[in-house]
Design an enzyme around this catalytic site. Structure first.
Site, PDB file in Angstrom:
ATOM      1  N   GLY A 103       0.842  -1.197   0.000  1.00 10.11           N
ATOM      2  CA  GLY A 103       0.000   0.000   0.000  1.00 10.11           C
ATOM      3  C   GLY A 103       0.869   1.234   0.000  1.00 10.11           C
ATOM      4  CB  CYS A 104       3.706   2.536   1.193  1.00 10.81           C
ATOM      5  SG  CYS A 104       4.061   1.141   2.250  1.00 10.81           S
ATOM      6  CB  VAL A 105       4.146   0.606  -4.461  1.00 14.49           C
ATOM      7  CG1 VAL A 105       4.780  -0.708  -4.065  1.00 14.49           C
ATOM      8  CG2 VAL A 105       2.648   0.497  -4.420  1.00 14.49           C
TER       9      VAL A 105
END
Ligand SMILES: Cc1cc2nc3c(=O)[nH]c(=O)nc-3n(C[C@H](O)[C@H](O)[C@H](O)COP(=O)(O)OP(=O)(O)OC[C@H]3O[C@@H](n4cnc5c(N)ncnc54)[C@H](O)[C@@H]3O)c2cc1C
Lengths: 105, 410
Positions: A103-105
Site C-alpha cells: 500500500g506504499c509503492v
C-alpha cells in the site's frame, strides 16, 4: 534473511525484522516481538487486532493496511495508535508474524 | 459485433483505445469510451505550475483530439456497473451493454476526508497541486508569499505518483533560492512513511539528498486533523506541526461508482490479479491504470508498460487462450530534484529501485538514483512524447518489462 531465536524458537526474519514464514509464528513469539516493539503486555484488545490481521492475511496472503484494519475491526485509527504506538499497521504486522504491509509503492 | 466498453478516457483509457484501434478488427469490435470531462490533462505537468514553469495551456488538450472514429466517446459519468447483467448505467440515463469491460477511471483527491482541511482556509493557507485548479491557486499563492514555514504532507498511501511530493519539495527549495527567499523559508516534509520514500535503497539516497538541501523529514506522521485557525496539523499520536503554508496530498480514492457497484475495496480500488490485471470477481472485467488495487506504482509510466503487454494478451484471451501472468509491476519515474537536475528510478513488484544507468546498461543516457541534467531534460521532453506518441497508442522505444542489467546492487 537471517535466522533469529524468538521465545525459544528459531525463525527466519528479513532485514527489517519481519518474519518470512507466517506458519512459524506462535502466540509466544507475538509476546516477545511485542516487547521488542515497546509493548510490555498484550491485552485482549491487542489480540483482537492481531487475530484480525492473521485471518485477513490468511485469505489474501498480505498484511492488511491501516485502513483495512479499521474497516475490518471497527477499531478507530486513534485507538490503534494507542494500542500500537507510531506505525500501527507495520507494528501489528511484525507482531502477527506477517510481512510488511504494502500500500506504499 | 462484440462490444468493448472503456470507463474513463484519461491516460490509460486513451492509450488502450488507440492501441486497440491499431490492432483490432473494428468490423467485429465496437469500442466505446465514457468520460464526463471533455479535457485531457497532462497531470505530471501540474507539478511545474506552482513555480510558473508550465502554464494552464501546457497541460490541457481536448479529448476529441485523441479519440476519433471508429472509436466512440460518450461524454457522461458512469453511475453504476451491473456486472451480472453486463450493463453500464450513465448519468445521462443511457445504458450500455458490454461483452468486455475495462475500468480506467483512475484515482482522485479527497481533502474533505481529513477534518479541517477543506474548510475556510482551503485555497488560502492550505493548498495542493494534484489537480489543475489547485496547482493554479498555489501558483498565485507562491507568487506573493513572503516566506515562513512550508509544510508538505501526504495524508495516506497509496497516492498516485508517489514521488511527486518529494519533487514538489525540491522544486520549492530551488524556487525560493532563485527568488532570494530561501533563508526566510523553513521546509518540512511530514509523511506517513518511515522515511523519504517507500523502498529502502531509494529512501536512504533520497533522504540524504533532502538533508543536503536542508529539508526536514517528519517520518511516521499519520495526520488526524488540520486545525485551520491555529494553522497546525495534528497526527494520531498527538504530534503537532505548525505551518504558515500547508501543501497537502489529500487522501486518494477511486471513483465512487466502483463502490456503488460493489466492485471496490475500502478505497474504491478494484481488486485484480496483479499479474494479469483482470478483476478477481468477474473474468470479463479488466482494470488499467490507477483504478486497480495492484501493488504497483500508480503512475502513467506503469499504465503504459502494462498496456503494452495487456493488448496482445487480451486479444489472445478473447480467442479462448489462457491469460499469462504478463505484468511484472514495472514502473519508472523521473524525479525532479531542482536546479535543473533530476534523477530516475526504475523498479517492479520484486525489485526495489537501484542506482545505475537506463535504458542502455552502462551508457544511459539516463542515470538511476543519481542527479543529472539529462534526467531533467528527459522529464521535460516527456510531455512531448505524451501528447504526440503515448496517447496516440504509438510505440515508445522503452522495454515494457524491467531489466536488471545496468543496475548496481548496493
Ligand atoms: C501532480 C502529479 C504528478 C504526476 N507525475 C507523474 C510522472 O512524473 N510520471 C508518471 O508516470 N505519472 C505521473 N503522475 C500520475 C499519472 O498522471 C497517473 O498515474 C495517470 O494519469 C493514471 O492514468 P489513469 O488513466 O489511470 O487515470 P487518469 O488519467 O486520471 O484518468 C481517469 C479518467 O477517468 C475519468 N472518470 C473519473 N470518474 C469517472 C466516472 N464516474 N465515469 C466516467 N469517467 C470517469 C476522469 O475524468 C479521467 O479522465 C502524476 C500525477 C499527478 C497528480
Amino acid at each position: 534473511m537471517v535466522a533469529k531465536t524468538i521465545a525459544g524458537k528459531t525463525v527466519e526474519v528479513n532485514e527489517e525484522g519481519f518474519m518470512i514464514n507466517p506458519n512459524e509464528w506462535t502466540e509466544e513469539i507475538a509476546v516477545e516481538i511485542a516487547k521488542e516493539e515497546g509493548i510490555p503486555e498484550l491485552t485482549a484488545e491487542h489480540w483482537k487486532i492481531i487475530n484480525f490481521c492473521r485471518q485477513s492475511a490468511g485469505a489474501s496472503g498480505k498484511a492488511p493496511t491501516l485502513r483495512q484494519i479499521t474497516v475490518g475491526t471497527g477499531v478507530s485509527t486513534k485507538e490503534l495508535f494507542a494500542l500500537f504506538p507510531k506505525g500501527p499497521a507495520k507494528k501489528v504486522a511484525r507482531i502477527a508474524g506477517l510481512g510488511k504491509p504494502e500500500g506504499c509503492v | 459485433m462484440k462490444k468493448l466498453v472503456i470507463l474513463g478516457a484519461g491516460t490509460a483509457g486513451t492509450i488502450v483505445a488507440n492501441r486497440f484501434k491499431r490492432v483490432m478488427d473494428l468490423d467485429e469490435w465496437q469500442i466505446t469510451l465514457v468520460d464526463p470531462d471533455p479535457i485531457h490533462y497532462y497531470q505530471p505537468g501540474f507539478l511545474f505550475i506552482p513555480f510558473g514553469m508550465y502554464t494552464r495551456k501546457d497541460v490541457i488538450k481536448p479529448k476529441r483530439d485523441y479519440i476519433s472514429a471508429p472509436l466512440t466517446l460518450i461524454q457522461s459519468a458512469v453511475e453504476e456497473v451491473d456486472p451480472v447483467q453486463r450493463l453500464v448505467r450513465l448519468a445521462n440515463k443511457q445504458s450500455l451493454s458490454y461483452d468486455y469491460l475495462i475500468i480506467a477511471t483512475g484515482t482522485d483527491i479527497h481533502p474533505e476526508e481529513t477534518p479541517g482541511m477543506a474548510e475556510h482556509e482551503w485555497g488560502k493557507s492550505i493548498h495542493s497541486f494534484y489537480t489543475l485548479d489547485t496547482s493554479l491557486k498555489l501558483n498565485q499563492m507562491l507568487h506573493n508569499w513572503e516566506g515562513g514555514r512550508l509544510v508538505v504532507n501526504v495524508v495516506e498511501n497509496p497516492i498516485k505518483c508517489p514521488v511527486a511530493p518529494l519533487e514538489f519539495i525540491m522544486l520549492a527549495d530551488w524556487h525560493f533560492h532563485k527568488h532570494g527567499k530561501r533563508d526566510r523559508v523553513e521546509i518540512i516534509y511530514a509523511t506517513p512513511l518511515p522515511g523519504a520514500f517507500t523502498k529502502p535503497v531509494a529512501s536512504r539516497l533520497l533522504g540524504e539528498l533532502l538533508e543536503r538541501k536542508n529539508i526536514q523529514v517528519e517520518a511516521d506522521f499519520m495526520i488526524e486533523r488540520v486545525e485551520p485557525d491555529a494553522k497546525k496539523i495534528v497526527s494520531y499520536d498527538e504530534r503537532e506541526i505548525e505551518y504558515d503554508l500547508l501543501v497537502t496530498v489529500p487522501l486518494n480514492k477511486g471513483a465512487e461508482f466502483v463502490a456503488r457497484s460493489g466492485l471496490g475495496n475500502e478505497l474504491n480500488y478494484v481488486p485484480v490479479d496483479q499479474y494479469t490485471l483482470r478483476s478477481k470477481a468477474y473474468d470479463n472485467i479488466f482494470v488499467l491504470g490507477d483504478a486497480s488495487d495492484a501493488p504497483a506504482s500508480k503512475a502513467g509510466a506503469t499504465a503504459h508498460f502494462a498496456i503494452d503487454l495487456f493488448t496482445e494478451n487480451f486479444l489472445r484471451y478473447v480467442e479462448g487462450h489462457e491469460l499469462k501472468p504478463y505484468f511484472d509491476g514495472h514502473a519508472n519515474c523521473f524525479i525532479e530534484t531542482g536546479f535543473g537536475k533530476g534523477l530516475m528510478i526504475d523498479f517492479n513488484y520484486e525489485q526495489e529501485p537501484l542506482p545505475g544507468r537506463y535504458p542502455l546498461p552502462g551508457i544511459g543516457p539516463l542515470t538511476l538514483l543519481e542527479e543529472s541534467e539529462f534526467n531533467h531534460w528527459g522529464k521535460l521532453m516527456f510531455r512531448w512524447m505524451y501528447w504526440h506518441l503515448l496517447l496516440k497508442g504509438m510505440e515508445v522505444p522503452l522495454p515494457s518489462e524491467m531489466s536488471m542489467s545496468g543496475k548496481r546492487l548496493v
